[in-house]
Motif scaffolding. Sequence first.
Motif, PDB file in Angstrom:
ATOM      1  N   ASP A 126       0.833  -1.202   0.000  1.00  0.00           N
ATOM      2  CA  ASP A 126       0.000   0.000   0.000  1.00  0.00           C
ATOM      3  C   ASP A 126       0.867   1.251   0.000  1.00  0.00           C
ATOM      4  O   ASP A 126       0.636   2.187  -0.771  1.00  0.00           O
ATOM      5  N   ASP A 127       1.833   1.284   0.904  1.00  0.00           N
ATOM      6  CA  ASP A 127       2.754   2.416   1.022  1.00  0.00           C
ATOM      7  C   ASP A 127       3.984   1.942   1.792  1.00  0.00           C
ATOM      8  O   ASP A 127       4.107   0.742   2.100  1.00  0.00           O
ATOM      9  N   ARG A 128       4.885   2.850   2.109  1.00  0.00           N
ATOM     10  CA  ARG A 128       6.118   2.452   2.782  1.00  0.00           C
ATOM     11  C   ARG A 128       5.869   1.913   4.184  1.00  0.00           C
ATOM     12  O   ARG A 128       6.584   1.016   4.643  1.00  0.00           O
ATOM     13  N   THR A 129       4.871   2.460   4.881  1.00  0.00           N
ATOM     14  CA  THR A 129       4.572   1.957   6.225  1.00  0.00           C
ATOM     15  C   THR A 129       4.084   0.521   6.167  1.00  0.00           C
ATOM     16  O   THR A 129       4.497  -0.337   6.965  1.00  0.00           O
ATOM     17  N   ASP A 130       3.207   0.221   5.220  1.00  0.00           N
ATOM     18  CA  ASP A 130       2.735  -1.153   5.021  1.00  0.00           C
ATOM     19  C   ASP A 130       3.917  -2.072   4.718  1.00  0.00           C
ATOM     20  O   ASP A 130       4.024  -3.178   5.277  1.00  0.00           O
ATOM     21  N   ASP A 188      13.750   1.225   1.039  1.00  0.00           N
ATOM     22  CA  ASP A 188      12.392   0.955   0.553  1.00  0.00           C
ATOM     23  C   ASP A 188      12.391   0.056  -0.672  1.00  0.00           C
ATOM     24  O   ASP A 188      11.342  -0.368  -1.147  1.00  0.00           O
ATOM     25  N   GLY A 242       9.192   1.721  -7.440  1.00  0.00           N
ATOM     26  CA  GLY A 242       7.876   2.335  -7.295  1.00  0.00           C
ATOM     27  C   GLY A 242       6.727   1.535  -7.867  1.00  0.00           C
ATOM     28  O   GLY A 242       5.573   1.718  -7.457  1.00  0.00           O
ATOM     29  N   TYR A 288       4.510  -0.346  -5.267  1.00  0.00           N
ATOM     30  CA  TYR A 288       3.805   0.425  -4.247  1.00  0.00           C
ATOM     31  C   TYR A 288       2.597   1.128  -4.866  1.00  0.00           C
ATOM     32  O   TYR A 288       2.718   1.738  -5.935  1.00  0.00           O
ATOM     33  N   ARG A 289       1.451   1.060  -4.193  1.00  0.00           N
ATOM     34  CA  ARG A 289       0.299   1.836  -4.652  1.00  0.00           C
ATOM     35  C   ARG A 289       0.532   3.326  -4.420  1.00  0.00           C
ATOM     36  O   ARG A 289       0.103   4.156  -5.216  1.00  0.00           O
ATOM     37  N   ASN A 290       1.188   3.661  -3.308  1.00  0.00           N
ATOM     38  CA  ASN A 290       1.519   5.047  -2.986  1.00  0.00           C
ATOM     39  C   ASN A 290       3.015   5.122  -2.743  1.00  0.00           C
ATOM     40  O   ASN A 290       3.525   4.571  -1.761  1.00  0.00           O
ATOM     41  N   PHE A 291       3.731   5.796  -3.655  1.00  0.00           N
ATOM     42  CA  PHE A 291       5.193   5.878  -3.551  1.00  0.00           C
ATOM     43  C   PHE A 291       5.629   7.335  -3.698  1.00  0.00           C
ATOM     44  O   PHE A 291       6.536   7.664  -4.445  1.00  0.00           O
ATOM     45  N   GLY A 292       4.915   8.218  -2.969  1.00  0.00           N
ATOM     46  CA  GLY A 292       5.237   9.635  -3.044  1.00  0.00           C
ATOM     47  C   GLY A 292       6.583   9.956  -2.413  1.00  0.00           C
ATOM     48  O   GLY A 292       7.143   9.161  -1.653  1.00  0.00           O
TER      49      GLY A 292
END
Length: 209
Positions: free
Chosen positions: A3-7, A129, A187, A190-194
């Motif tokens: 989902d994102d880096r935290t996930d 990441d 990237g 990842y769905r969110n890789f801002g």
Amino acid sequence: MFDDRTDAGERLAAELEARDLDIDVVLGIPRGALPVARPVADALDADLDVVVARKLGAPGNPELALGAVASDGSVWYNDDLIARLDVSEEYLEEVRTEEAENARNKADRYRETAGLPDLEGKRVVVVDDGVATGATATACLRQVQESGAEWVGLAVPVGSPQSVTELEQETDEVIALQTPADFRAVGQYYRNFGQVTDEEAIEYLDQGS
């Protein structure tokens, strides 16, 4: 897909816990690794700090990595690429000096003391990441290996199979959750890789203070 880096960090933390690894220090590579490294450090009850390196960009194409240099000057060169592009020694020395200084300046933004924390006799895992060329990770790992750490690992959510294999020569163990055969860029997994700003990355460090 994360989902994102935290996930990604939470899933990486679960894998490291499952392996029952005893880790004293987690080192994130700024900036993007800090949201990944925070859950890992929390799960392992380890200190979180940073290890910094900068890519050595090719002439006219700064995104193409000729290698990387860490904040202490530890350097890794992609010799095949340098030879293919016929890059001069003068250019390499110039960009190495410049980027080593940039890496030192960035490290200074993240911590009050120069250089790495005291890693003598410690068990350390470097977190990023993801791994594409592996240039930055290699320079960081070489810096940590010189620090007197007892054990040095690398943990990433995703990486190029070739780079992960090469990085196994630089460290005691590489933990990569995914090594897709069709890997093209970090990237894409990842769905969110801002972008992560320095300020946001520093907040992840401060969460453990």
